[in-house]
Design an enzyme around this catalytic site. Structure first.
Site, PDB file in Angstrom:
ATOM      1  N   GLU A 202      30.455  44.972  34.273  1.00 54.84           N
ATOM      2  CA  GLU A 202      31.736  45.622  34.024  1.00 54.84           C
ATOM      3  C   GLU A 202      32.295  45.144  32.687  1.00 54.84           C
ATOM      4  O   GLU A 202      32.096  43.987  32.287  1.00 54.84           O
ATOM      5  CB  GLU A 202      32.755  45.277  35.115  1.00 54.84           C
ATOM      6  CG  GLU A 202      32.611  46.053  36.382  1.00 54.84           C
ATOM      7  CD  GLU A 202      33.739  45.754  37.356  1.00 54.84           C
ATOM      8  OE1 GLU A 202      33.830  46.471  38.358  1.00 54.84           O
ATOM      9  OE2 GLU A 202      34.504  44.792  37.133  1.00 54.84           O
ATOM     10  N   HIS A 237      39.765  32.140  40.050  1.00 57.32           N
ATOM     11  CA  HIS A 237      39.744  33.522  40.536  1.00 57.32           C
ATOM     12  C   HIS A 237      40.331  33.656  41.945  1.00 57.32           C
ATOM     13  O   HIS A 237      40.125  34.673  42.603  1.00 57.32           O
ATOM     14  CB  HIS A 237      38.328  34.098  40.519  1.00 57.32           C
ATOM     15  CG  HIS A 237      37.705  34.097  39.156  1.00 57.32           C
ATOM     16  ND1 HIS A 237      38.084  34.967  38.147  1.00 57.32           N
ATOM     17  CD2 HIS A 237      36.724  33.312  38.636  1.00 57.32           C
ATOM     18  CE1 HIS A 237      37.356  34.723  37.071  1.00 57.32           C
ATOM     19  NE2 HIS A 237      36.533  33.735  37.333  1.00 57.32           N
ATOM     20  N   ARG A 294      40.446  43.819  55.734  1.00 62.23           N
ATOM     21  CA  ARG A 294      41.037  42.852  56.664  1.00 62.23           C
ATOM     22  C   ARG A 294      42.492  42.627  56.294  1.00 62.23           C
ATOM     23  O   ARG A 294      42.981  43.180  55.312  1.00 62.23           O
ATOM     24  CB  ARG A 294      40.279  41.525  56.578  1.00 62.23           C
ATOM     25  CG  ARG A 294      40.219  40.985  55.149  1.00 62.23           C
ATOM     26  CD  ARG A 294      39.672  39.593  55.067  1.00 62.23           C
ATOM     27  NE  ARG A 294      39.347  39.197  53.700  1.00 62.23           N
ATOM     28  CZ  ARG A 294      40.208  38.803  52.781  1.00 62.23           C
ATOM     29  NH1 ARG A 294      41.494  38.770  53.072  1.00 62.23           N
ATOM     30  NH2 ARG A 294      39.814  38.444  51.568  1.00 62.23           N
TER      31      ARG A 294
END
Length: 503
Positions: A202, A237, A294
């Protein structure tokens, strides 16, 4: 309709306790599971029944789907709520639950499979014209081909594990010269972490903000979004501070991102609570990242601004009920912040600092919510995530939510371990955060360990302290008899003396 009367929570800690509380309010009989390390945990004591499922290591306890299902058979359980982490996004476990004739409080195994792989998720949302980060939309193994694609996209690029999450199997590559080595490292780490070495490429979005949209869907085709959460304050992250709503979204951008999030959910026939994650660049362009199938750690801030109980909504949807509201019924009310209180040392690269909660006193007062699973004297186990609690504040405005968070941080008393409380105070007082002008690089751009260390006194302060000390030492010592009833208090209130360690 499928009636749930007895619910097992296949998790531990604060999320287990949080789910159990909503289940109890709904009149459900509750069952907790625990490892040997969690025998005295709060969620174990709170549930109506509790069963040990193995040794401390997750792979021998909380990840043993077969043992969990055996407990369900023995106790006559109707449904399983997985919380987050552990088996919550395990499609095979969800399938086993269904095949056992039980209700899985979450999406279908098929939806999990589609969204659990970042590449299949990209393929699924293409038909809905969802903006995607430039790059590959399929796994790539050939290094030379990958290098050519990266050059075409333009450096810097990210090499990412298809089955990844939490920053594992991810490598930032700044130039063609370092590409091959970084790709090999990404494949190796992805294989080790997920058993799947598939990676894709990406374009690296500079100065991004991490914006996620909460969605809810039922079995009748109704899907709504519950607005956004800003999750840009991160280390490794992973999120540390979240807020809702974001300070940067306009009403028009919020509506557009919400529509895209709903379409992502439609792309996999999603049911239950889920989260669609986006990157927002410095030009306010947004790109789909992934969908978490979730309940999220940070769901309380969404609950605060919408007035909804997401766990109760999950359970009702799992029973087959339609959503009781439409998109136009939902509005944002006020502002909420969440600080994840980790047993980590921000002055030592946020490394875990496991130990005993020698002191543990929660903050209270207006607009303060603490979701935790600990009490004073308990140990933080070395086997699991080091999060102690989620400290949430709510206010009519962002400023009020910040002020309440700062007050709550000051009231929160934790000793025996290092925590992220001090880091939270630093962030909330930083001009970049207060102004809303920040991104996922906040720690790299603005934080150093020295920021949390007490400032060294200058020469004049040191000299004054020496003089005062000498004066005190020459004063006549008080008698050892008890102070008279009308004698002034030593250093203010007992609460403040305790906070300062004065006895």
């Amino acid at each position: 309709m499928k009636k749930i009367t007895k619910l097992l929570v296949a998790n531990r800690g604060e999320i287990a306790l949080r789910v159990l509380r909503s289940a109890k309010e709904m009149g459900l009989h509750t069952v907790a599971i625990y490892s040997e390390a969690d025998r005295n945990a709060l969620h174990v004591r709170y549930a109506d029944e509790a069963v040990c499922v193995g040794p401390p290591a997750s792979k021998d306890s909380y990840l043993r789907g077969d043992k969990i299902l055996e407990v369900c058979r023995q106790l006559g359980v109707d449904a399983i709520h997985p919380g987050y982490g552990f088996l919550s996004e395990n499609a095979e476990f969800a399938r086993m639950v269904q095949e056992a004739g039980l209700i899985f409080v979450g999406p279908s195994p098929e939806a999990m499979n589609i969204m659990g792989d970042k590449l299949s998720a990209k393929q699924a949302v293409k038909a809905y014209n969802i903006p995607l980060v430039p790059g590959t939309d399929e796994a790539i193994q050939d290094v030379e081909e990958a290098k050519r694609i990266a050059a075409g996209v333009g450096f810097p690029v990210l090499i990412k594990a298809s089955a990844g999450g939490g920053g594992k199997g991810m490598r930032l590559v700044h130039s063609e010269a370092e590409f091959e080595e970084q790709m090999q490292l990404a494949v190796s780490e992805a294989t080790s972490a997920f058993g799947d070495g598939a990676v894709f490429i990406e374009k690296f979005v500079t100065g991004p903000r991490h914006i996620e949209i909460q969605v809810l869907g039922d079995e009748h085709g109704n899907i709504v979004h519950l607005f956004e959460r800003e999750c840009s304050i991160q280390r490794r992250h992973q999120k540390v501070i979240e807020e809702a709503p974001s300070s940067v979204l306009t009403p028009e951008l919020r509506a557009e991102m919400g529509r895209c999030a709903v379409d992502v959910a439609r792309a996999c026939n999603y049911t239950g609570a889920g989260t669609v994650e986006f990157l927002l660049d410095d030009q306010r362009n947004f790109y789909f990242l992934e969908m978490n199938t979730r309940l999220q750690v940070e769901h309380p801030v969404t609950e605060q601004i919408t007035g909804l109980d997401l766990v109760k909504e999950q359970i009702r949807v799992a029973e087959g009920h339609p959503l009781p509201f439409r998109q136009e019924d939902l509005t944002i009310q006020g502002h909420a912040l969440e600080l994840r209180v980790y047993a980590e040392d921000p002055q030592n690269n946020f490394l875990p600092d496991i130990g005993t909660l020698t002191t543990y006193v929660r903050p209270q007062g207006p607009g303060v919510r603490v979701d935790d699973g600990f009490e004073q004297g308990m140990d933080i186990p070395i086997y699991y995530d080091p999060m102690i609690a989620k400290l949430v504040t709510f206010g009519a405005t962002r400023q009020e939510a910040i002020e309440r968070m700062l007050r709550a941080i000051d009231e929160y008393q934790i000793t025996g371990i290092e925590t992220t409380l001090g880091f939270g105070r630093y962030v909330l007082q930083h001009p970049a955060f207060v102004s809303g002008n920040f991104d996922t690089n906040f720690i790299k751009d603005h934080f150093t360990p020295e920021a949390l260390r007490p400032a060294a006194p200058d020469d004049s302060t040191a000299k004054l302290a020496a003089v005062l000390t000498a004066m005190l030492l020459t004063e006549k010592k008080p008698s050892s008899t008890a102070a008279s009833a009308d004698a002034p208090a030593a250093t203010g209130s007992a609460w403040k003396r305790n906070r300062l360690g004065v006895r």
